[in-house]
Design a protein around this motif. Sequence first.
Motif, PDB file in Angstrom:
ATOM      1  N   LYS A 193       0.697  -1.323   0.156  1.00 32.41           N
ATOM      2  CA  LYS A 193       0.073  -0.137  -0.016  1.00 32.41           C
ATOM      3  C   LYS A 193       0.862   1.503   0.004  1.00 32.41           C
ATOM      4  O   LYS A 193       0.318   2.348  -0.171  1.00 32.41           O
ATOM      5  CB  LYS A 193      -1.001   0.112   1.387  1.00 32.41           C
ATOM      6  CG  LYS A 193      -1.966  -1.059   1.124  1.00 32.41           C
ATOM      7  CD  LYS A 193      -2.859  -1.201   2.424  1.00 32.41           C
ATOM      8  CE  LYS A 193      -3.815  -2.297   2.306  1.00 32.41           C
ATOM      9  NZ  LYS A 193      -3.347  -3.668   2.117  1.00 32.41           N
ATOM     10  N   THR A 194       2.221   1.210   0.202  1.00 32.05           N
ATOM     11  CA  THR A 194       2.964   2.194   0.215  1.00 32.05           C
ATOM     12  C   THR A 194       4.306   1.846  -0.514  1.00 32.05           C
ATOM     13  O   THR A 194       4.621   0.774  -0.381  1.00 32.05           O
ATOM     14  CB  THR A 194       3.546   2.740   1.855  1.00 32.05           C
ATOM     15  OG1 THR A 194       4.241   1.676   2.495  1.00 32.05           O
ATOM     16  CG2 THR A 194       2.045   3.019   2.380  1.00 32.05           C
ATOM     17  N   ASP A 195       5.133   3.104  -0.733  1.00 29.36           N
ATOM     18  CA  ASP A 195       6.383   2.824  -1.635  1.00 29.36           C
ATOM     19  C   ASP A 195       7.330   2.260  -0.318  1.00 29.36           C
ATOM     20  O   ASP A 195       8.258   1.515  -0.694  1.00 29.36           O
ATOM     21  CB  ASP A 195       7.015   4.210  -1.784  1.00 29.36           C
ATOM     22  CG  ASP A 195       6.050   4.954  -2.828  1.00 29.36           C
ATOM     23  OD1 ASP A 195       5.453   4.091  -3.619  1.00 29.36           O
ATOM     24  OD2 ASP A 195       6.039   6.106  -2.731  1.00 29.36           O
ATOM     25  N   GLU A 196       7.169   2.571   0.870  1.00 27.81           N
ATOM     26  CA  GLU A 196       7.940   2.006   2.045  1.00 27.81           C
ATOM     27  C   GLU A 196       7.767   0.341   2.224  1.00 27.81           C
ATOM     28  O   GLU A 196       8.884  -0.391   2.375  1.00 27.81           O
ATOM     29  CB  GLU A 196       7.814   2.674   3.269  1.00 27.81           C
ATOM     30  CG  GLU A 196       8.310   4.133   3.506  1.00 27.81           C
ATOM     31  CD  GLU A 196       7.223   5.057   2.978  1.00 27.81           C
ATOM     32  OE1 GLU A 196       7.372   6.071   3.368  1.00 27.81           O
ATOM     33  OE2 GLU A 196       6.311   4.699   2.618  1.00 27.81           O
ATOM     34  N   GLU A 197       6.651   0.075   1.804  1.00 28.83           N
ATOM     35  CA  GLU A 197       6.333  -1.418   1.739  1.00 28.83           C
ATOM     36  C   GLU A 197       7.182  -2.135   0.893  1.00 28.83           C
ATOM     37  O   GLU A 197       7.577  -3.348   0.944  1.00 28.83           O
ATOM     38  CB  GLU A 197       4.863  -1.751   1.853  1.00 28.83           C
ATOM     39  CG  GLU A 197       4.056  -1.333   3.266  1.00 28.83           C
ATOM     40  CD  GLU A 197       2.745  -1.585   3.267  1.00 28.83           C
ATOM     41  OE1 GLU A 197       2.219  -2.012   2.233  1.00 28.83           O
ATOM     42  OE2 GLU A 197       1.973  -1.122   4.279  1.00 28.83           O
ATOM     43  N   ALA A 198       6.926  -1.413  -0.458  1.00 31.26           N
ATOM     44  CA  ALA A 198       7.638  -2.197  -1.539  1.00 31.26           C
ATOM     45  C   ALA A 198       9.046  -2.316  -1.325  1.00 31.26           C
ATOM     46  O   ALA A 198       9.794  -3.108  -1.861  1.00 31.26           O
ATOM     47  CB  ALA A 198       7.288  -1.296  -2.737  1.00 31.26           C
ATOM     48  N   ALA A 199       9.577  -1.405  -0.749  1.00 34.06           N
ATOM     49  CA  ALA A 199      10.826  -1.119  -0.297  1.00 34.06           C
ATOM     50  C   ALA A 199      11.432  -2.346   0.676  1.00 34.06           C
ATOM     51  O   ALA A 199      12.511  -2.725   0.403  1.00 34.06           O
ATOM     52  CB  ALA A 199      11.530   0.257   0.230  1.00 34.06           C
ATOM     53  N   ALA A 200      10.548  -2.651   1.507  1.00 32.74           N
ATOM     54  CA  ALA A 200      10.862  -3.576   2.443  1.00 32.74           C
ATOM     55  C   ALA A 200      10.685  -4.950   1.695  1.00 32.74           C
ATOM     56  O   ALA A 200      11.681  -5.740   2.073  1.00 32.74           O
ATOM     57  CB  ALA A 200       9.848  -3.583   3.447  1.00 32.74           C
ATOM     58  N   ASP A 201      10.130  -5.142   0.920  1.00 27.53           N
ATOM     59  CA  ASP A 201      10.042  -6.439  -0.010  1.00 27.53           C
ATOM     60  C   ASP A 201      11.303  -6.591  -0.829  1.00 27.53           C
ATOM     61  O   ASP A 201      11.849  -7.675  -0.708  1.00 27.53           O
ATOM     62  CB  ASP A 201       8.620  -6.475  -0.829  1.00 27.53           C
ATOM     63  CG  ASP A 201       7.648  -6.937  -0.206  1.00 27.53           C
ATOM     64  OD1 ASP A 201       7.615  -6.840   1.132  1.00 27.53           O
ATOM     65  OD2 ASP A 201       6.278  -6.812  -0.639  1.00 27.53           O
ATOM     66  N   LEU A 202      11.603  -5.570  -1.403  1.00 31.86           N
ATOM     67  CA  LEU A 202      12.724  -5.409  -2.243  1.00 31.86           C
ATOM     68  C   LEU A 202      14.079  -5.692  -1.324  1.00 31.86           C
ATOM     69  O   LEU A 202      14.905  -6.571  -1.743  1.00 31.86           O
ATOM     70  CB  LEU A 202      13.031  -4.355  -3.149  1.00 31.86           C
ATOM     71  CG  LEU A 202      12.136  -4.118  -4.363  1.00 31.86           C
ATOM     72  CD1 LEU A 202      12.316  -2.396  -4.820  1.00 31.86           C
ATOM     73  CD2 LEU A 202      12.641  -5.023  -5.609  1.00 31.86           C
ATOM     74  N   THR A 203      13.958  -5.220  -0.118  1.00 32.89           N
ATOM     75  CA  THR A 203      15.193  -5.281   0.756  1.00 32.89           C
ATOM     76  C   THR A 203      15.288  -6.732   1.010  1.00 32.89           C
ATOM     77  O   THR A 203      16.518  -7.442   1.083  1.00 32.89           O
ATOM     78  CB  THR A 203      15.284  -4.678   2.031  1.00 32.89           C
ATOM     79  OG1 THR A 203      15.166  -2.946   1.388  1.00 32.89           O
ATOM     80  CG2 THR A 203      16.442  -4.772   2.709  1.00 32.89           C
ATOM     81  N   THR A 204      14.179  -7.608   1.311  1.00 34.19           N
ATOM     82  CA  THR A 204      14.058  -9.198   1.710  1.00 34.19           C
ATOM     83  C   THR A 204      14.469  -9.845   0.430  1.00 34.19           C
ATOM     84  O   THR A 204      15.228 -10.650   0.721  1.00 34.19           O
ATOM     85  CB  THR A 204      12.644  -9.348   1.951  1.00 34.19           C
ATOM     86  OG1 THR A 204      12.053  -8.610   3.187  1.00 34.19           O
ATOM     87  CG2 THR A 204      12.462 -10.807   2.300  1.00 34.19           C
ATOM     88  N   LEU A 205      14.286  -9.482  -0.759  1.00 37.78           N
ATOM     89  CA  LEU A 205      14.516 -10.259  -1.739  1.00 37.78           C
ATOM     90  C   LEU A 205      16.210 -10.040  -1.935  1.00 37.78           C
ATOM     91  O   LEU A 205      17.009 -11.124  -2.008  1.00 37.78           O
ATOM     92  CB  LEU A 205      14.026  -9.528  -3.281  1.00 37.78           C
ATOM     93  CG  LEU A 205      14.477  -9.924  -4.431  1.00 37.78           C
ATOM     94  CD1 LEU A 205      13.980 -11.269  -4.788  1.00 37.78           C
ATOM     95  CD2 LEU A 205      14.353  -8.875  -5.583  1.00 37.78           C
ATOM     96  N   LEU A 206      16.799  -8.723  -1.764  1.00 37.52           N
ATOM     97  CA  LEU A 206      18.184  -8.661  -1.938  1.00 37.52           C
ATOM     98  C   LEU A 206      18.932  -9.369  -0.678  1.00 37.52           C
ATOM     99  O   LEU A 206      19.936  -9.812  -0.972  1.00 37.52           O
ATOM    100  CB  LEU A 206      18.599  -7.173  -1.826  1.00 37.52           C
ATOM    101  CG  LEU A 206      17.976  -6.392  -2.892  1.00 37.52           C
ATOM    102  CD1 LEU A 206      18.438  -4.717  -2.788  1.00 37.52           C
ATOM    103  CD2 LEU A 206      18.692  -6.788  -4.207  1.00 37.52           C
ATOM    104  N   LYS A 207      18.246  -9.584   0.372  1.00 39.81           N
ATOM    105  CA  LYS A 207      18.990 -10.208   1.471  1.00 39.81           C
ATOM    106  C   LYS A 207      19.126 -11.733   1.117  1.00 39.81           C
ATOM    107  O   LYS A 207      20.216 -12.358   1.301  1.00 39.81           O
ATOM    108  CB  LYS A 207      18.223 -10.226   2.686  1.00 39.81           C
ATOM    109  CG  LYS A 207      18.131  -8.815   3.320  1.00 39.81           C
ATOM    110  CD  LYS A 207      17.344  -9.028   4.554  1.00 39.81           C
ATOM    111  CE  LYS A 207      17.108  -7.484   5.357  1.00 39.81           C
ATOM    112  NZ  LYS A 207      16.216  -7.752   6.468  1.00 39.81           N
TER     113      LYS A 207
END
Length: 451
Positions: free
Chosen positions: A131-145
Amino acid sequence: MQKLGLCLFPLLLLCFPLIHGRSLESSGGTADGSEQWGYVEVRPKAYMFWWLYRSPERVENGSSPWPTVLWLQGGPGASGVGIGNFIEIGPLDTDLKPRNWTWLQKADLLFVDNPVGTGFSYVEDDHSFVKTDEEAAADLTTLLKSLYNSNTKLQKGPLFAVAESYGGKFAVTLALSIFKAIKTGELAVNFGGIALGNSWISPEDFVFAWGPLLRDVSRLDINGEANSNSLAEQIKKQIADGQYAEATNSWTQLEFEDSTNSNSVNFYNFLFDSSHEITETTASTARKAMEKYSMQLMKSKPFSQGSIENLMNGVIREKLKIIPKNVSWGGQNQGVFNSLAADFMRPRIHEVDELLSMGVNVTIYNGQLDVICATKGVEAWVQKLKWEGLQDFNNAGRKTIYCANSDITGGFLKSYKNLHFYWILGAGHFVPVEQPCIAQQMVSDVTQSPA
């Protein structure tokens, strides 16, 4: 470039590792290791698809390690794995022929279908959309981990997030999330910076740019400009009052009005008329017009399958092997957009400011002919930065840039410390498609590629 003619059906390596002790995740790749792809469950019931290409031009150099570009598509809800890869910068075009100006010549390429629900990424229920850009960033960070923490080869080279359109908002929030994860020891990555291409950083400044720009190029008259500016004022007030969902609705109305009054100007390049679909107000229709326009610019005959949907859901799906049967490429874009409607008009200037103050390299590049993310609007939001280097940036001179072996001006570059701005001439919203030589040269400079 013959070595970039990748076989569509190489021997596949498939594995199903257990990640985070939570769920079974699938991945695959080519036998020679030049391509890898897979899913990461970034949250329960939310699965993000990624595709990594290793460059055949890779040069291992201690002083200039080989870079990786993470491409972030816009929309929100447009597929990086499909559009960014096959229409813009990947090794093969939509005819599955080698692309002369692929960015794979200068860096490894990591495409993602972001946010979840986009392209081959999927969710098990609609409540899992971000629902937010920050939530999208959190998902992408999980992917990068998942990709980086156990891969020392990837860790050696710098990672650059290069964005287009709404992807710019994802890029700035992702960069902040990455630095937080690095600081806490949760992510092992050498982050090189971000590049914001025709990026939707400040919606207010863009809607105020539309009227004057379209009048300057004779697509609106004085009455059309006044009407455009009036709706822009309404949007400005809604944003100031925190009424972001209402501002999104007003933005849709403004796009319709400016399209009607300009005889359907193409919002991605004002030299062209739009297809009829652009006058409709749904985001999904706008994305279809974007895709159709990109294909026209490439001057390529339609590939035999007839559309990029058929390509992705046909021969590409067969190659990848791991796409769930109930997932169709591109089928969930509208849900992604709708879920982000309350965040769509929220500016991200403050986040750019924060990154600049942290010393992060921030590159801005913008096509001269774009309307929706017009250069007028970009220049306006840059002047709102509170970064201490802004005045020195303003006072710096511009360098003329040329395509290789050409004396025709391709654009201009201004730099001061860690802020860099490319004005790209002769391009609209899709710089890599419309000015591929300049775009590849730019990404080489941004990543300091040793190739």
